[in-house]
Motif scaffolding. Sequence first.
Motif: not given
Length: 450
Positions: A61-66
């Motif tokens: 989630e951190e990487i994708l931002g969602h």
Amino acid sequence: LWSQVLERLQEKLTRPTFETWIKTASAQQLENNCLVICTPNPFARNWLQKYYIKTIVGVVEEILGHSVEVQITVAKENGVSAFNEPEVGWPAPIEPSTPEPPNNRPKPTELNPKYVFSRFVVGANSRMAHAAALAVAESPGREFNPLFLCGGVGLGKTHLMQAIGHYRLEMCPNSRIFYVSTEQFTNDLIASIRKDSMQSFREHYRAADVLLVDDIQFIEGKEYTQEEFFHTFNTLHEAGKQVVLASDRPPNQIPRLQERLCSRFSMGLIADIQPPDLETRMAILQKKAEYENMRLPREVIEYIAYNYKSNIRELEGALIRAVAYISISGLSMSVENLTPVLNPPVEKVEAFPDAVLMVVADEFDVSVEDLKGNSRRREISWARQISMYLMRQHTDLSLPRIGEEFGGKDHTTVLYSCDKIAQLRENDTNLAQTLRQLSDRINLASRHSS
Ligand code: ADP
Ligand code: MG
């Protein structure tokens, strides 16, 4: 994406954890906000699911931002998917699936092919039950009718009961062997009442040559099932057909069981199975290992047998976990390497809270008053958390009561400590070992004082 995920995870997890559990997995697809991660076997899947899912989701989630959903699956080539059932040992050969013939009637429960006499290890704890089961298998409906097997969970009742079925089928392939759990019997009964097909229900059960009913203790309080089973029983018994029942306790200790059923259940032979002694446990492990083609050093067998005392299912589960862990991690098979996966369940010797406090205080060189007090000094609060965890394991005290033992601390504090130590223990070999030694000492101390 996956390589980024790996990078972050590598920072967050210890090296052995990363190497063992994460590196062997791969990302399969990312679709509709759902990332599918593929693991080499069911064991790794369960492990990731249980301990690392949150970390993985967080990183992705951190990487994708969602927000995303993460699913963990097992690689296709490996057809084993039933690791949850310890009977299905892992690793196991892949069996080709045979198409099932169309069939409208509910399929009778099949006997587990592993539950045969030749795979049952006889010890002093089960000699009588084994002999009785064998006698019944050789001449059903004669001497011991019904045969009532009783004993604690995971001690081999189902195994022995089904062994009778296998034996009969071998002698006489056409004999009608029905194995049902009490729950199935009840469900079947209810369904038959609904479908207005009691006639066929009765014909079905009363046509058995050998009726094996498992976990009959669950019949307690079920009036209608008791009524119906009473008649089934009588019909079979009068016709000289064999009935075998298994229960976790003897008939007279099953609450809310009709008097007449209790007396029927007791009129044949009640044979009990006790927990196996150390030698028997070792023999069981040895046999299991042979069947599964596993090679184990004696010290590992001893260690597992020593630590898993009261439930053979758990004993076998520990063995399977050990072998799976070793085969994935590539470590050598030794007690030391196995501690992270073999946290034996602590045996409750009804420790006194004081015994826990004294043992921990002694180990960490702090005073019992320190443990009960409010000091936040690192060594003290660490020792306090460990003693809360151990008190939880070694006594039946509730969280608030444990809080009281520690000078009136809040139960959430206790819960937090127990959780924290339990989690650390999973990944920290040294801590696991320390806790094991402390447990032994607490057990010793409690035995002496009781
Ligand atoms: P129960 O029905 O008493 O809860 P099970 O019959 O299901 O226990 O046994 C649990 C597991 O332990 C099974 O995999 C069974 O094969 C194994 N097991 C139990 N007793 C023995 C024994 N004496 N020898 C070998 N395996 C055993
Ligand atoms: Mg059973």
